[in-house]
Design a protein around this motif. Structure first.
Motif, short mmCIF file in Angstrom:
data_model
loop_
_atom_site.label_atom_id
_atom_site.label_comp_id
_atom_site.label_asym_id
_atom_site.label_seq_id
_atom_site.Cartn_x
_atom_site.Cartn_y
_atom_site.Cartn_z
N MET A 1 42.63 18.03 36.02
CA MET A 1 41.73 19.27 35.39
C MET A 1 41.68 20.29 36.26
SD MET A 1 40.39 19.63 32.57
CE MET A 1 39.14 20.38 31.48
N ALA A 2 41.45 20.03 37.74
CA ALA A 2 41.23 21.46 38.54
C ALA A 2 42.57 22.27 38.32
CB ALA A 2 40.91 20.74 39.84
N VAL A 3 43.82 21.59 38.33
CA VAL A 3 44.95 22.26 38.64
C VAL A 3 45.21 23.06 37.31
CG1 VAL A 3 47.53 22.05 38.30
CG2 VAL A 3 46.21 20.59 39.94
N ALA A 4 44.70 22.58 36.09
CA ALA A 4 44.77 23.37 34.81
C ALA A 4 43.78 24.46 35.06
CB ALA A 4 44.39 22.34 33.65
N LEU A 5 42.59 24.44 35.27
CA LEU A 5 41.46 25.40 35.47
C LEU A 5 42.20 26.53 36.29
CD1 LEU A 5 38.05 23.25 35.61
CD2 LEU A 5 38.91 24.88 33.64
N CYS A 6 42.89 26.12 37.45
CA CYS A 6 43.19 27.01 38.51
C CYS A 6 44.53 27.88 37.74
CB CYS A 6 43.74 26.26 39.67
SG CYS A 6 44.18 27.40 41.00
N GLY A 7 45.21 27.13 37.23
CA GLY A 7 46.41 27.91 36.46
C GLY A 7 46.06 28.90 35.24
N VAL A 8 44.82 28.46 34.53
CA VAL A 8 44.60 29.24 33.61
C VAL A 8 43.25 30.32 34.02
CG1 VAL A 8 43.42 29.42 31.23
CG2 VAL A 8 44.96 27.60 31.74
N PHE A 9 42.26 30.02 34.43
CA PHE A 9 41.17 30.87 34.94
C PHE A 9 41.04 31.11 36.31
CE2 PHE A 9 39.58 28.36 31.23
CZ PHE A 9 39.73 29.81 30.28
N GLY A 10 42.41 30.99 37.33
CA GLY A 10 42.60 30.92 38.71
C GLY A 10 41.85 32.29 39.21
N VAL A 11 42.04 33.39 38.91
CA VAL A 11 41.28 34.54 39.68
C VAL A 11 39.76 34.52 39.33
CG1 VAL A 11 43.19 35.85 39.73
CG2 VAL A 11 41.81 36.12 37.72
N LEU A 12 39.26 33.82 38.49
CA LEU A 12 37.87 33.61 38.27
C LEU A 12 37.14 32.65 39.03
CD1 LEU A 12 37.75 34.40 34.23
CD2 LEU A 12 37.28 35.94 36.17
N GLY A 13 37.77 31.88 39.45
CA GLY A 13 37.28 30.71 40.38
C GLY A 13 36.69 29.66 39.79
N VAL A 14 37.00 29.36 38.48
CA VAL A 14 36.20 28.40 37.56
C VAL A 14 36.44 26.98 38.14
CG1 VAL A 14 36.37 27.10 35.37
CG2 VAL A 14 36.35 29.58 35.42
N HIS A 15 37.89 26.95 38.89
CA HIS A 15 38.46 25.68 39.37
C HIS A 15 37.44 25.38 40.66
CE1 HIS A 15 40.58 28.80 41.14
NE2 HIS A 15 40.80 28.19 42.25
N HIS A 16 36.94 26.21 41.45
CA HIS A 16 36.13 26.08 42.47
C HIS A 16 34.82 25.41 42.17
CE1 HIS A 16 38.75 27.63 45.41
NE2 HIS A 16 38.73 28.71 44.89
N PHE A 17 34.25 25.90 40.96
CA PHE A 17 32.97 25.40 40.40
C PHE A 17 33.24 23.98 40.04
CE2 PHE A 17 32.37 30.26 40.21
CZ PHE A 17 30.96 30.09 40.62
N TYR A 18 34.21 23.85 39.34
CA TYR A 18 34.57 22.43 38.77
C TYR A 18 34.71 21.35 39.70
CZ TYR A 18 37.04 18.76 36.49
OH TYR A 18 37.32 17.39 36.20
N ILE A 19 35.36 21.76 41.02
CA ILE A 19 35.43 20.59 42.11
C ILE A 19 34.18 20.90 43.04
CG2 ILE A 19 37.89 20.62 41.91
CD1 ILE A 19 38.00 22.42 44.35
N GLY A 20 33.35 21.49 42.78
CA GLY A 20 32.01 21.53 43.75
C GLY A 20 32.13 22.62 44.71
N ASN A 21 32.94 23.37 44.96
CA ASN A 21 33.00 24.52 46.19
C ASN A 21 32.64 25.52 45.55
OD1 ASN A 21 34.43 22.72 47.77
ND2 ASN A 21 36.66 23.42 47.21
N HIS A 22 31.28 25.67 45.41
CA HIS A 22 30.56 26.74 44.71
C HIS A 22 30.76 28.22 45.53
CE1 HIS A 22 28.92 24.17 41.73
NE2 HIS A 22 28.62 23.26 42.68
N LEU A 23 30.59 28.05 46.63
CA LEU A 23 30.60 29.31 47.63
C LEU A 23 32.05 30.03 47.15
CD1 LEU A 23 29.65 31.10 49.64
CD2 LEU A 23 30.69 29.89 51.45
N HIS A 24 33.39 29.17 47.28
CA HIS A 24 34.57 29.97 46.88
C HIS A 24 34.44 30.32 45.59
CE1 HIS A 24 37.24 27.51 50.09
NE2 HIS A 24 36.38 28.44 50.72
N GLY A 25 33.83 29.67 44.76
CA GLY A 25 33.80 30.18 43.19
C GLY A 25 33.08 31.27 43.12
N PHE A 26 31.87 31.62 43.83
CA PHE A 26 31.17 32.79 44.00
C PHE A 26 31.99 33.92 44.48
CE2 PHE A 26 27.34 30.10 43.44
CZ PHE A 26 27.05 30.46 42.24
N LEU A 27 33.06 33.52 45.67
CA LEU A 27 33.56 34.67 46.14
C LEU A 27 34.87 35.28 45.31
CD1 LEU A 27 33.99 33.25 50.04
CD2 LEU A 27 32.52 35.29 49.08
#
Length: 83
Positions: A1-27
Motif C-alpha cells: 500500500m505504501a508503494v502505491a501511495l508513494c507512486g500516486v501521491f508521492g510529492v505530497l508525502g501521503v506515504h510517509h503518514f501511512y507508514i508513520g514517518n510523520h516528520l517526513h510527511g510534514f516536510l
C-alpha cells in the motif's frame, strides 16, 4: 500500500503518514506549499524546490520497493514476498 501511495501521491508525502514517518510527511507537504508560494510569485526557485521533492520521492519509492524503508517504529517495511 505504501508503494502505491508513494507512486500516486508521492510529492505530497501521503506515504510517509501511512507508514508513520510523520516528520517526513510534514516536510513533503511543506515543500509542496513552498513550491506553490514560489510559483505564485514567479520565483525561479520554484522548480528547484519541486525537483528536490521529486528526487526525494523517487528515492523513497525505490527504497520501498526493495524493502529497505523503515516505518515510524523502526521496523523494515517488506512486501509479503520479501523475507
Amino acid at each position: 500500500m505504501a508503494v502505491a501511495l508513494c507512486g500516486v501521491f508521492g510529492v505530497l508525502g501521503v506515504h510517509h503518514f501511512y507508514i508513520g514517518n510523520h516528520l517526513h510527511g510534514f516536510l513533503d507537504v511543506l515543500l509542496v506549499v513552498v513550491f506553490c508560494v514560489l510559483l505564485a510569485f514567479n520565483s525561479p526557485f520554484a522548480l528547484f524546490v519541486l525537483l528536490i521533492d521529486v528526487i526525494h520521492t523517487t528515492y523513497v519509492f525505490f527504497v520501498l520497493i526493495v524493502g529497505k524503508q523503515r516505518d515510524g517504529q523502526g521496523r523494515l517495511i517488506r512486501t509479503p514476498t520479501q523475507t
